[in-house]
Design an enzyme around this catalytic site. Structure first.
Site, PDB file in Angstrom:
ATOM      1  N   VAL B 425       0.844  -1.194   0.000  1.00  0.00           N
ATOM      2  CA  VAL B 425       0.000   0.000   0.000  1.00  0.00           C
ATOM      3  C   VAL B 425       0.884   1.251   0.000  1.00  0.00           C
ATOM      4  O   VAL B 425       0.380   2.359   0.063  1.00  0.00           O
ATOM      5  CB  VAL B 425      -0.960   0.031   1.212  1.00  0.00           C
ATOM      6  CG1 VAL B 425      -2.065  -0.988   1.029  1.00  0.00           C
ATOM      7  CG2 VAL B 425      -0.224  -0.230   2.514  1.00  0.00           C
ATOM      8  N   HIS B 426       2.180   1.039  -0.072  1.00  0.00           N
ATOM      9  CA  HIS B 426       3.110   2.165  -0.056  1.00  0.00           C
ATOM     10  C   HIS B 426       3.878   2.212  -1.379  1.00  0.00           C
ATOM     11  O   HIS B 426       4.679   1.326  -1.654  1.00  0.00           O
ATOM     12  CB  HIS B 426       4.131   2.027   1.078  1.00  0.00           C
ATOM     13  CG  HIS B 426       3.519   1.987   2.438  1.00  0.00           C
ATOM     14  ND1 HIS B 426       4.179   1.496   3.541  1.00  0.00           N
ATOM     15  CD2 HIS B 426       2.298   2.390   2.885  1.00  0.00           C
ATOM     16  CE1 HIS B 426       3.389   1.600   4.605  1.00  0.00           C
ATOM     17  NE2 HIS B 426       2.246   2.135   4.232  1.00  0.00           N
ATOM     18  N   ALA B 427       3.634   3.220  -2.175  1.00  0.00           N
ATOM     19  CA  ALA B 427       4.390   3.417  -3.418  1.00  0.00           C
ATOM     20  C   ALA B 427       4.864   4.864  -3.443  1.00  0.00           C
ATOM     21  O   ALA B 427       4.207   5.758  -2.904  1.00  0.00           O
ATOM     22  CB  ALA B 427       3.512   3.108  -4.626  1.00  0.00           C
TER      23      ALA B 427
END
Lengths: 491, 490
Positions: B425-427
């Site tokens: 969920v982290h980009a």
């Protein structure tokens, strides 16, 4: 320039063009010979046959229109045909192809679809008509080994046909790239040119979206070719009336050349350009000038009279007000105006087609869902989970979705070969076995194919009240809605 | 474009999430004429807190179907609504670690971004969001995790969240209906609007328009009354692209801006596990576990994941024939994760096909695989030490780990790459900022190279992986960058 004065200019220009073409068509003609040709003509049964062929063509147009709007409206073929004919009749009596707007307006009024969408449908019909006509012209000229300018026209037509097909392919499969390309290429040309180019490309892309499903594209393509074969039949039927051999090749060429020719703006009913291009097409195929002109006049009557009378009758029947309907459609099409939306000034460039509706679950989606879910799910939870699956798959990027569709086609084919029945026709135990063989088997790509449906369906099931009930769990408990003002919480 | 232009907005912001909301609020507070275009919808409180399928339809980009492709595909989700991903995340908050800032300075030439430079921006954001620790007794899933960490003797922290007074309703991923989890739609947008910022929801920007090296506006698809959609040109003097780590580079590239854009995507790959305890946990009725193990930071973090029966089934689905019966014990289960810093590289491209989607690609690096393997070994050991009867990782062919011996082998062996079900969920880092023009798309304050008035200001600007939940870094950098812009404008 105001729109009224612009329309006046269009009318004057159209009248001038009509007069010019008429003059060119008759200037070297012995009109007495033309009269003699008519006197000796045998209108029966050929002219009624020609009209009948033309009328059949309109019914096929109606069927095509019904097919184009079938997802949005349950339109009967007769009503759809009447909508088409009213458009043709209006074009026969009004300048500047206003009939297209009338047709879109009436389509919207009859079906309840938005005017912008009706305009898009009309646009795509004209677009595929153009491609179908070019296709027939090229085919007929190759089949009849036509020489001279017709052969040249066919060569140019083939080129245009190829480019049009490629353009249509781009619009269908690469709409975002086409829009971006149009915008980037036209930016140096100035603001107005940019907005016009982008608006035009957007209209094409909107229209072409209906061709994105291969089967739909095939049906629309076939129906369009049939429409113009019917119109060609009208041209064939008039030939024997003047003592000419009923040559289908000659008729298809005359039909194609004439219909491409009447794209030139002229008076209502295309008087002038119709006669000029039709007679020139016959002249090029060795028919005498007087007979060619006489033929053009007869075909024009067969073309003009039925549609105009039928259209007038349909307008009376449906109570269509031409001016009001066209004005409504024109307003829907109007662009290049500034509107303030959400307090932000925006220059409206084009109307866009309606967004696609929520994807419906197919029988295969339901059968697959049932095969993945734990036993004991009710029809309702299977249906809801299948609908969720269909929506999630439809949301995938096109490239991934296409791979999924190909993979599932292979799976269904494998099932048919393995069990000699379709997947949907298998009993639940065999369906489960077939799915498990792929979804939990040893071949990684097959497992990957089932990863999305497997996880999606399980998520939907165990978030569903009926799915939770199988675990003895309650539906998510009622959650209190915010009671504090948003800014209050941090002081 | 010689014609006179009558209708212009001074600053146009594309996107209303963590970056866009801060940008708009600061600009409006400085008295600037600012409008924000948001692709997603604006939702009332009663649209929040619904079931996962419904929340995905309402609040997530492409209904949560944005896979990151590569040798190991990653499931990726981000928000597509007013407030962006801040509406659907857990609200965990970290400041960018000093070590990370130092590395960004050294490797990317990032100027004026030391701990002291960033502190006021973090202070501001933390006050706005009410960043605080959970003020009730820890829920059972957290307590079990703490028990395991204590048993292992590892360093950990309770992570502060943007959820003051959290009621523990376990609705973070569906949008918090209580108003306690403070996404920027609640924390910033009301003030921004009061100060004059205008927000247009359901407005998707297709393309940026240019006149030589100036961005003169955008071409956008806008929903107007009656659900009709139009294509509109919106003119502006300055444009901030804050559409998120995947959509910002996609939009820029679609518009012809490609210099170091979308070529350096970084993510935090994450592997989830479910742990089954002998006693009832009821993780589906409480906030997710609040602790993170920092012992192995920055390469590996261990923490707690969102849990519902549906998400549990999703996690077990790789080994469903062997694990489906565990669903009946869901009340005894909770979910946890191993997240790694992400040493692989990825790219973002606009799709040329059909629907204007964005293609995202990321190759899990060898270091990632090693860290995931070791992280899994440690997480399983921790959970077993906490009393778990078994740990069920999202790895095909590894249905259940029941002993420390089984777990510990992954300290030395690599997990089978093809069998992993990874998510993230982290980009970030798809348009890195810094003074090193050979690797940065924009200068140290987000102004894109080669353009006079075009800026990026969201997660895509972070030069590299921050190694922690990125929302804090995104908001602090967004404020720093936009204040720099305002100062220059003045």
């Amino acid at each position: 320039m105001s729109s009224e004065s612009s329309r006046r200019w269009v009318t004057v220009l159209g009248a001038g063009v009509s007069a010019l073409f008429l003059w060119v068509a008759v200037r070297h003609i012995d009109l007495a010979s033309v009269k003699e040709t008519w006197r000796t003509a045998r209108p029966l049964p050929w002219i009624p046959l020609a009209m009948a062929a033309y009328v059949v063509g309109h019914f096929v147009r109606g069927a095509r229109l019904r097919f184009l709007v079938r997802r949005e409206a349950g339109l009967q073929v007769t009503t759809a045909t009447n909508v088409v004919v009213v458009g043709y009749a209006s074009n026969n009596v009004l300048p500047a192809r206003l009939g297209e707007l009338v047709r879109a307006g009436m389509l919207a009024e009859r079906t309840g679809i938005p005017l912008t969408q009706a305009l898009t449908v009309t646009f795509i019909e004209r677009l595929v008509d153009g491609v179908a006509i070019l296709f027939l012209l090229v085919g007929a000229s190759w089949a009849t080994h036509t020489a001279g300018w017709i052969a040249e026209l066919a060569r140019v037509g083939a080129l245009v046909f190829g480019v049009a097909l490629a353009g249509l392919g781009l619009a269908v499969f690469f709409p975002a790239a086409l829009g971006a390309l149009a915008s980037r290429l036209s930016q140096p040309l100035g603001r107005r040119a940019h907005d016009t180019a982008v608006g035009l490309v957007t209209s094409i892309v909107n229209g072409a979206a209906v061709l994105r499903r291969p089967l739909d594209a095939l049906v629309i393509g076939v129906l369009s070719v049939v429409v113009w074969l019917c119109e060609s039949a009208m041209f064939v039927a008039v030939l024997p009336a003047l003592g000419l051999a009923p040559s289908p090749g000659m008729a298809v060429i005359a039909m194609s050349v004439t219909n491409l020719g009447i794209l030139v703006p002229s008076t209502p009913g295309f008087v002038g350009p119709f006669h000029f291009f039709c007679s020139q097409a016959l002249l090029a195929q060795g028919v005498g000038a007087e007979i060619a002109l006489a033929y053009a006049v007869l075909v024009h009557i067969a073309f003009y009279a039925p549609a105009t009378l039928w259209g007038a009758g349909a307008m009376l029947w449906y109570g269509v007000e031409v001016g009001a309907t066209a004005a409504l459609a024109r307003a829907a099409r109007r662009s290049h105006r500034v509107e303030t939306i959400g307090g932000v000034p925006m220059q409206i460039i084009a109307q866009l087609a309606e967004p696609p509706k929520e994807a419906e679950a197919s029988d295969f989606d339901r059968a697959l869902t049932e095969a993945i879910l734990p036993p004991g799910g009710s029809a309702a939870v299977v249906g809801d989970s299948a609908r969720f699956l269909a929506g999630q798959i439809a949301a995938l990027p096109t490239r991934v979705r296409t791979l999924y569709a190909i993979g599932m086609s292979v799976f269904r084919f494998w099932v048919r070969v393995r069990y000699l029945r379709s997947f949907c026709g298998l009993d639940l135990d065999r369906r489960r076995a077939a799915v498990a063989g792929w979804a939990f088997g040893t071949i990684a790509p097959l497992r990957q194919l089932f990863r999305a449906p497997r996880s999606t369906v399980l998520l939907a099931f165990y978030e569903h009240p009926a799915g939770l009930a199988t675990l003895g769990a309650e539906e998510r408990r009622h959650l209190p809605v915010a009671t504090t003002a948003p800014e209050e919480a941090h002081g | 474009m010689a014609e006179a232009v009558r209708h212009r907005t001074e600053v146009l912001v594309v996107g209303s999430g963590a970056g866009g909301a801060v940008t708009a609020l600061e600009l409006a507070s400085a008295g600037r004429d600012v409008a924000v275009l948001e692709e997603g919808g604006e939702h009332a409180d009663d649209d929040y807190g619904k079931s996962s399928p419904e929340a995905m339809r309402l609040l997530y980009r492409r209904r949560g179907m944005t896979p990151i492709l590569g040798q190991v595909p990653l499931g990726y989700v981000e928000g597509a609504c007013v407030g962006g991903s801040t509406e659907i995340n857990s609200g965990f908050w970290h400041r960018t670690p000093r070590e990370v800032l130092l590395r960004w300075h050294a490797q990317f030439g990032l100027a004026d971004a030391g701990v002291d430079d960033m502190a006021p921006h973090f202070d501001w954001a933390e006050e706005r969001l009410g960043i605080s620790k959970y003020d009730r007794e820890w829920p059972k899933s957290t307590r079990m995790f703490a028990q395991g960490i204590e048993a292992m003797g590892w360093a950990y922290q309770e992570v502060p969240r943007a959820a003051p007074g959290c009621l523990s309703t376990n609705a973070c991923a569906s949008g918090c209906p209580t108003g306690k989890k403070r996404g920027v739609s609640r924390a910033l947008w009301p003030t921004a609007r009061e100060k004059g910022a205008r927000l247009v929801p359901r407005c998707r920007v297709h393309q940026l328009l240019f006149e030589r090296h100036r961005c003169i506006g955008v071409l956008a698809e806008v929903e107007v009354e009656g659900g009709r959609r139009v294509l509109a040109r919106i003119d502006a003097d300055h444009v901030f692209v804050c559409a998120g780590p995947t959509e910002t580079p996609a939009l820029l590239r679609r518009s012809g801006v490609k210099f170091h854009v979308g070529e350096t995507l970084r993510v935090h790959p994450m592997l989830k596990v479910a742990a089954r305890f002998p006693e009832t946990i009821d993780a589906h009725q409480s906030v997710l576990p609040l602790l993170q193990v920092k012992e192995f930071w920055p390469d590996v973090s261990l923490g707690g994941a969102f849990f519902t029966p549906g998400h549990l089934a999703l996690g077990l689905s790789d080994n469903w024939p062997e694990t489906s019966d565990r669903m009946q014990r869901f009340r005894n289960m909770a979910s946890y994760y191993v997240a790694v810093r992400g040493e692989g590289r990825g790219w973002v491209r606009p799709s040329k096909l059909g629907d204007g989607a964005t293609l995202i690609h990321y190759d899990v690096g060898p270091g990632d695989l090693k860290n995931l393997s070791q992280g899994l070994a440690r997480l399983c050991t921790l959970l077993l030490a906490a009393g778990a009867e078994e740990v069920l990782p999202a790895v095909r062919g590894m249905a259940s780990i029941t002993s420390e011996d089984e777990a510990i082998r992954w300290l030395d062996e690599a997990l089978p790459k093809a069998n992993l079900s990874l998510t993230t969920v982290h980009a970030f880092s798809s348009c890195p900022i810094g003074e090193r023009s050979e690797k940065c798309a924009a200068d140290s304050f987000g102004k894109l190279r080669r353009y006079e008035n075009l800026y990026v200001n969201d997660a895509s600007v972070l030069p590299d992986s921050p190694g922690v939940n990125p929302q804090g870094s995104v908001m602090a950098f967004a404020r720093r960058n936009v204040q720099h812009f305002i100062d220059r404008l003045s």
